[in-house]
Design a protein around this motif. Structure first.
Motif, short mmCIF file in Angstrom:
data_model
loop_
_atom_site.label_atom_id
_atom_site.label_comp_id
_atom_site.label_asym_id
_atom_site.label_seq_id
_atom_site.Cartn_x
_atom_site.Cartn_y
_atom_site.Cartn_z
N ASN A 226 0.81 -1.21 0.00
CA ASN A 226 0.00 0.00 0.00
C ASN A 226 0.85 1.28 0.00
OD1 ASN A 226 -2.77 -0.69 -0.26
ND2 ASN A 226 -2.70 -1.59 1.79
N ASP A 227 2.11 1.16 0.39
CA ASP A 227 2.99 2.32 0.31
C ASP A 227 3.25 2.69 -1.15
OD1 ASP A 227 3.12 2.52 3.01
OD2 ASP A 227 5.21 1.87 3.24
N GLN A 228 3.02 1.76 -2.07
CA GLN A 228 3.14 2.07 -3.50
C GLN A 228 1.83 2.73 -3.92
OE1 GLN A 228 6.28 0.88 -4.29
NE2 GLN A 228 6.10 0.09 -2.19
N GLU A 229 1.96 3.94 -4.47
CA GLU A 229 0.77 4.72 -4.75
C GLU A 229 -0.22 4.01 -5.66
OE1 GLU A 229 0.16 9.14 -6.30
OE2 GLU A 229 2.03 8.81 -5.19
N ASP A 230 0.29 3.27 -6.64
CA ASP A 230 -0.63 2.69 -7.63
C ASP A 230 -1.06 1.27 -7.27
OD1 ASP A 230 1.85 1.54 -8.03
OD2 ASP A 230 1.65 1.44 -10.21
N ILE A 231 -0.75 0.83 -6.04
CA ILE A 231 -1.21 -0.50 -5.63
C ILE A 231 -2.19 -0.35 -4.47
CG2 ILE A 231 -0.53 -2.76 -4.70
CD1 ILE A 231 2.20 -2.35 -6.01
N TYR A 232 -3.30 -1.07 -4.57
CA TYR A 232 -4.27 -1.07 -3.47
C TYR A 232 -4.37 -2.52 -2.98
CZ TYR A 232 -8.62 0.10 -0.91
OH TYR A 232 -9.57 0.31 0.05
N CYS A 233 -3.77 -2.76 -1.81
CA CYS A 233 -3.78 -4.11 -1.25
C CYS A 233 -4.85 -4.17 -0.15
CB CYS A 233 -2.41 -4.44 -0.67
SG CYS A 233 -2.37 -6.01 0.22
N GLY B 245 9.32 -12.04 1.20
CA GLY B 245 8.51 -11.36 0.20
C GLY B 245 8.82 -9.91 -0.06
N GLU B 246 9.56 -9.27 0.83
CA GLU B 246 9.65 -7.81 0.77
C GLU B 246 10.17 -7.27 -0.56
OE1 GLU B 246 10.60 -9.59 3.47
OE2 GLU B 246 10.36 -8.44 5.32
N GLU B 247 11.15 -7.96 -1.14
CA GLU B 247 11.70 -7.42 -2.39
C GLU B 247 11.03 -8.04 -3.60
OE1 GLU B 247 15.93 -7.85 -2.19
OE2 GLU B 247 16.03 -6.52 -0.45
N ILE B 248 10.84 -9.34 -3.53
CA ILE B 248 10.33 -10.06 -4.69
C ILE B 248 8.94 -9.55 -5.10
CG2 ILE B 248 9.34 -11.97 -3.37
CD1 ILE B 248 10.23 -13.86 -5.54
N ILE B 249 8.13 -9.20 -4.12
CA ILE B 249 6.75 -8.85 -4.46
C ILE B 249 6.71 -7.53 -5.24
CG2 ILE B 249 5.99 -7.52 -2.43
CD1 ILE B 249 3.52 -9.50 -2.43
N LEU B 250 7.64 -6.63 -4.93
CA LEU B 250 7.66 -5.37 -5.67
C LEU B 250 8.16 -5.59 -7.10
CD1 LEU B 250 8.86 -2.80 -2.99
CD2 LEU B 250 6.52 -3.36 -3.71
N GLU B 251 9.06 -6.55 -7.27
CA GLU B 251 9.53 -6.87 -8.63
C GLU B 251 8.40 -7.50 -9.45
OE1 GLU B 251 13.15 -9.16 -8.26
OE2 GLU B 251 13.97 -7.69 -6.84
N VAL B 252 7.61 -8.33 -8.79
CA VAL B 252 6.47 -8.95 -9.46
C VAL B 252 5.45 -7.88 -9.87
CG1 VAL B 252 4.44 -10.41 -8.99
CG2 VAL B 252 6.74 -11.25 -8.44
N MET B 253 5.29 -6.87 -9.02
CA MET B 253 4.37 -5.78 -9.33
C MET B 253 4.89 -4.94 -10.50
SD MET B 253 1.78 -6.05 -7.32
CE MET B 253 2.00 -7.80 -7.27
N GLU B 254 6.21 -4.72 -10.51
CA GLU B 254 6.80 -3.93 -11.59
C GLU B 254 6.63 -4.66 -12.94
OE1 GLU B 254 7.66 -0.93 -11.84
OE2 GLU B 254 8.39 -1.15 -13.90
N ALA B 255 6.80 -5.97 -12.90
CA ALA B 255 6.60 -6.75 -14.12
C ALA B 255 5.15 -6.62 -14.60
CB ALA B 255 6.95 -8.22 -13.87
N TYR B 256 4.24 -6.50 -13.64
CA TYR B 256 2.82 -6.39 -13.99
C TYR B 256 2.54 -5.07 -14.69
CZ TYR B 256 -2.21 -7.12 -13.56
OH TYR B 256 -3.54 -7.32 -13.82
N ARG B 257 3.17 -4.01 -14.18
CA ARG B 257 3.00 -2.70 -14.83
C ARG B 257 3.46 -2.77 -16.28
NH1 ARG B 257 5.73 -0.91 -9.90
NH2 ARG B 257 4.13 -0.27 -8.40
N GLN B 258 4.62 -3.40 -16.48
CA GLN B 258 5.15 -3.53 -17.84
C GLN B 258 4.20 -4.33 -18.72
OE1 GLN B 258 9.03 -5.32 -17.91
NE2 GLN B 258 9.81 -3.94 -16.34
N TRP B 259 3.73 -5.44 -18.17
CA TRP B 259 2.86 -6.34 -18.95
C TRP B 259 1.55 -5.65 -19.32
CZ3 TRP B 259 -1.83 -8.71 -17.09
CH2 TRP B 259 -2.35 -9.69 -17.97
N LYS B 260 1.03 -4.85 -18.38
CA LYS B 260 -0.25 -4.18 -18.63
C LYS B 260 -0.15 -3.22 -19.81
CE LYS B 260 -3.27 -2.39 -15.40
NZ LYS B 260 -3.60 -1.86 -14.06
N ARG B 261 1.02 -2.62 -19.96
CA ARG B 261 1.20 -1.67 -21.06
C ARG B 261 1.24 -2.37 -22.41
NH1 ARG B 261 4.51 1.34 -17.22
NH2 ARG B 261 6.36 0.13 -17.73
N THR B 262 1.57 -3.68 -22.43
CA THR B 262 1.76 -4.37 -23.70
C THR B 262 0.50 -5.05 -24.22
OG1 THR B 262 2.31 -6.44 -22.62
CG2 THR B 262 4.13 -4.94 -23.09
#
Lengths: 236, 618
Positions: free
Chosen positions: B68-75, B172-189
């Motif tokens: 939730n600290d990431q502005e564009d994620i709502y957990c 999970g602390e680092e991996i989950i943010l990388e998974v989220m970043e991959a999602y942002r990329q994927w959504k654009r494609t």
């Protein structure tokens, strides 16, 4: 120094129990850094006491809590600080300083006013008005009522004397949606106590209406003073 | 029904009818509510058990705020609705919803489960079904959520491979943010589901089961687990945070309205454990040991006390006594918080004279019972499991406790450990009696009145990534017989005897070391009505056995069979950093009853130091 605060228990928190509410306040008081007094002894606890418990699912505009402070702080200041530390739905709306020998909120309450919102299909304001009239005209309204002093044993009780008033609030909401608001003044407290749920149950049975979407809100709590009902914060 | 709004309906009609509606409110202090817009990635963080259990879990608190600290994620949070709530939802045709927004979770981007114990697996299926999400990963279409999972059971989650799109292994602390970043990329494609899975498969620690083929031998054992494509790694290595100094910890935590299991601040003082008890999976998979600095811990505690209003802080770790600066930390916390009426609790202490003194200082008020975990009844058995406790220590500590007025003691044991004989079982009773005798040696005026020793006996469950991963579990009948034996042997009025249901331990053993073929058993058991299997009142062994029969699978193949040392284990493609070579040598030492030292004294070569470049152990 002892103060009494009035607060709301809104829709968001109407499903938390009295015990949960107490814990919520205790933690909010710590967050807000209110100089509350602690009991002495091995396991010190906050000097705080609440008014009559509210049924689970009922919201309220008039709940009360008495707090003993270890240091002077104006009720207005306590309210302001607490309002920043309380969860959604709980808001302090006023406060007074109590006299040294003031009785607890729980002890002085005699009446309470509620509004009940109901969804009833196939009726209208006029008809409902008449139903209420007929309901109240009964000589006795017998219901099975729990007796707190007798282990909550059920006993048939006439609740008619405990209903001081019951009125439809006309023109409030969409009649088309079948939504109605009823205002009732009931006896409440240690002498005689009628819960609005019980009243609505009896009314539902009397009319045969299929009632849903019941929302009950406690609007005000009163104590008797010189033969008149006064709001709790006016009863110093 | 005249309700226009499902959310109103839930709130006005369903909640008054369920037990503890406070479980489903979602507006607790410090819960996060965001104004939604299209750009938000919506994450349903699901704990497959009831609210009071799930809300007590530290990992969820950390990841909830991190996301939730990431502005564009709502957990948002989701717990297994209790059976009364489930019935109401099904009856009214409502779907499983997230607590904060009360929106149904089938339109979320992610539905993430934390896997804390095997007996919660049927709840995962039940929650997916209640949410209207296809159970089988292969049936999910674009627009439906990705079902993901992490947590300790994810290291061997083969039985869940049918239902989960991908697992995240490790912290999970680092991996989950990388998974989220991959999602942002994927959504654009505007890619399809598989494109995203391919993208995350490149992230270290992500395991996409659909990208691996499992082949079996004729005898039913696994022949190999191999990636289907060249760009998919043959082994998936867990993620760790190299250094806890400055590692993320939220400034605030949710304060529930209703009473939960652990209703207090949990201050995580370190991760990992160096003791090397051979039955203990946590002791292996959470390596390496990493401590937080005392000053940082005090700062975190300060912030959490201020933002939560909690009146109690509990130090959290696998073994509190092993924290190198425990004294300093306790002193600092105590001197700070005594006047604020914040109390401190120290669970997971090894009971010796040092910790007793500490406990006395800390808990000036409550004289609650003490807990000891000798785990086994004889010295031989304790040496086999590498539990470095001897009888003298234990009796001495118990004596010290009685002398300071404690009169209630809990002793934890396991039966069914490798090489166990009835002599070892009898040893449990003997040890309990020695503790009782020690109490009566304390002068009457000095000891607390009315002794109560609780002997709590559970059944050993062999777990993956431990030196005992090849060991057979005792059969249910053997375990029950040992329990009955003890029950008789321990009959004494000062001793209370508790035991765990061997049936549950048996299923745990099946699923802990299971393979992908168990997916259909899970599915069948759920169809038959299994859920909340960790709760006595809902656990139904007969339905489970029927599920195994219906699927033509013999559970004993998983639980009671000794696995060959050369056998390919269903989890061999997962790398937790501990080498198989080390586990094997530990198993051999166990058979000889040889001890392995605490690796803080001397490195025992478990392999974890090679997990990351430059080493992870200090």
């Amino acid at each position: 120094m002892q103060i009494r605060l009035k607060f709301t228990k809104g829709e968001e928190v109407k499903y938390i129990s009295h015990l949960d509410l107490m814990r919520t306040f205790q933690r909010a008081i710590r967050r807000a850094d209110i100089p509350i007094a602690y009991s002495s002894g091995f396991n010190p606890h906050q000097e705080i006491s609440f008014g009559a418990p509210l049924a689970l699912g009922t919201s309220s505009s008039a709940e009360y809590v008495d707090i003993k402070l270890a240091k002077q702080m104006e009720p207005a200041e306590v309210s302001e600080r607490l309002n920043k530390s309380l969860p959604q739905g709980i808001r302090i709306s006023g406060g007074i300083i109590l006299s040294e020998n003031a009785k607890s909120a729980m002890a002085i309450v005699t009446h309470a006013r509620y509004t009940v919102r109901m969804l009833i299909p196939d009726t209208g304001e006029e008809r409902l008005q008449q139903d209420i009239q007929r309901f109240l005209e009964q000589k006795a309204i017998l219901v099975m009522k729990k007796q707190p002093k007798k282990d909550f044993e059920l006993k048939e009780t006439d609740i008619r004397p405990m209903i001081i008033g019951m009125k439809l609030i006309p023109g409030i909401s969409g009649e088309g949606k079948g939504e109605y608001l009823i205002n009732c003044l009931l006896q409440s407290g240690s002498k005689a106590n009628l819960k609005p749920e019980l009243l609505i149950g009896a009314f539902r049975e009397f009319t045969g209406y299929e009632v849903s979407g019941i929302r009950i809100n406690r609007e005000a709590v009163y104590a008797e003073k010189d033969g008149k009902l006064v709001e709790l914060l006016d009863h110093k | 029904m005249i309700h226009n709004d499902t959310k109103d309906y839930l709130y006005d009609e369903i909640l008054p009818r369920v037990e503890k509606p406070g479980r489903y409110i979602g507006t607790e202090w410090n819960s996060i509510h965001k104004d939604l817009d299209d750009s938000h990635i919506r994450f349903a963080f699901c704990f497959p058990d009831v609210y009071e259990v799930g809300m007590s879990h530290l990992g969820m608190k950390i990841l909830y705020h991190l996301l939730n600290d990431q502005e564009d994620i709502y957990c948002e949070r989701v717990f297994a609705p209790w059976t009364d709530m489930e019935a109401e939802l099904r009856k009214s045709g409502n779907k499983l919803f997230a607590l904060e927004s009360r929106d149904a979770i089938d339109a979320f981007d992610f539905v993430g489960f934390t896997l804390q114990y095997e007996m919660s697996y049927t709840n995962i299926l039940n929650m997916l079904d209640l949410a209207g999400i296809p159970l089988q990963a292969t049936d999910r279409k674009k627009g439906q959520p990705f079902v993901v999972a992490g947590g300790p059971c994810a290291y061997n989650a083969e039985p869940l491979c049918d239902f989960v799109d991908f697992f995240m292994l490790g912290e999970g602390e680092e991996i989950i943010l990388e998974v989220m970043e991959a999602y942002r990329q994927w959504k654009r494609t505007d890619g399809d589901r598989e494109d995203y899975l391919r993208l995350v498969a490149k992230i270290k620690g992500v395991y996409v089961p659909a990208f691996y083929d499992v082949a079996y031998n004729e005898d039913g054992t696994v022949r190999q687990v191999a990636p289907k494509r060249a760009d998919i790694p043959p082994k998936i290595r867990k993620r760790v945070i190299k250094n806890l100094k400055g590692a993320y910890f939220p400034d605030k935590i949710i304060v529930p309205f209703i009473d939960i299991v652990h209703d207090r601040i949990m201050l995580e003082i370190f991760r990992g454990c160096t003791r090397g008890c051979r039955f203990c999976q946590a002791g292996m998979i959470y390596r390496p040991v990493r401590e937080r600095e005392v000053d940082e811990l005090v700062e975190i505690a300060d912030r959490l006390i201020e933002s939560s209003g909690y009146e109690e802080v509990s130090l959290s770790s696998l073994s509190t006594s092993d924290f190198s600066k425990l004294n300093e930390l306790v002193e600092k916390l105590m001197s700070k918080y005594e006047s604020k009426k914040v109390s401190l609790s120290l669970p997971s202490l090894r009971i010796d004279s040092f910790s007793l003194k500490l406990v006395r200082e800390v808990q000036k008020v409550r004289k609650s019972g003490l807990t000891f975990a000798p785990e086994a009844g004889t010295q031989r058995m304790r040496d086999v499991i590498n539990k470095g406790v001897d009888e003298e220590d234990l009796i001495q500590s118990a004596g010290a406790a009685f002398e300071t007025g404690y009169n209630s003691l809990k002793l934890y044991f396991m039966i069914g450990l490798p090489t166990e004989t009835m002599e070892d079982v009898q040893g449990i009773a003997d040890l309990a009696f020695k503790v009782v005798d020690r109490y009566y040696e304390v002068p009457k005026q000095q000891r607390g009145k009315g002794l109560n020793v609780t002997v709590s006996v559970s059944s050993f469950v062999p777990k993956p990534f431990t030196p005992f991963q090849w060991e057979p579990q005792d059969t249910v009948e053997q375990l029950a017989q040992k329990q009955r034996y003890l029950q008789k042997a321990i009959k004494k009025k000062q001793v209370t005897y508790n035991w765990h249901e061997p049936d549950v331990s048996y299923l745990e053993a099946v699923f802990a070391r299971g393979d992908r073929r168990l997916g259909k058993v899970l599915n069948r058991a759920w169809e038959l009505g299994c859920k909340f299997d960790g709760w006595d009142q809902y656990f139904k062994m007969d339905l489970w056995m029927q599920a195994f029969r219906d699927c033509g699978i013999d559970p004993s193949f998983y639980a009671n069979r000794r696995r060959e040392i050369e056998e390919v284990l269903p989890w061999d493609h997962i790398d937790v950093g501990i080498t198989k070579k080390y586990l094997r040598s530990e198993m051999k030492k166990a058979q000889k009853g040889e001890l392995t030292r605490d690796c803080r004294v001397v490195c025992t070569g478990c392999g974890i130091n090679l997990l990351e470049e430059g080493g992870v152990c200090k």
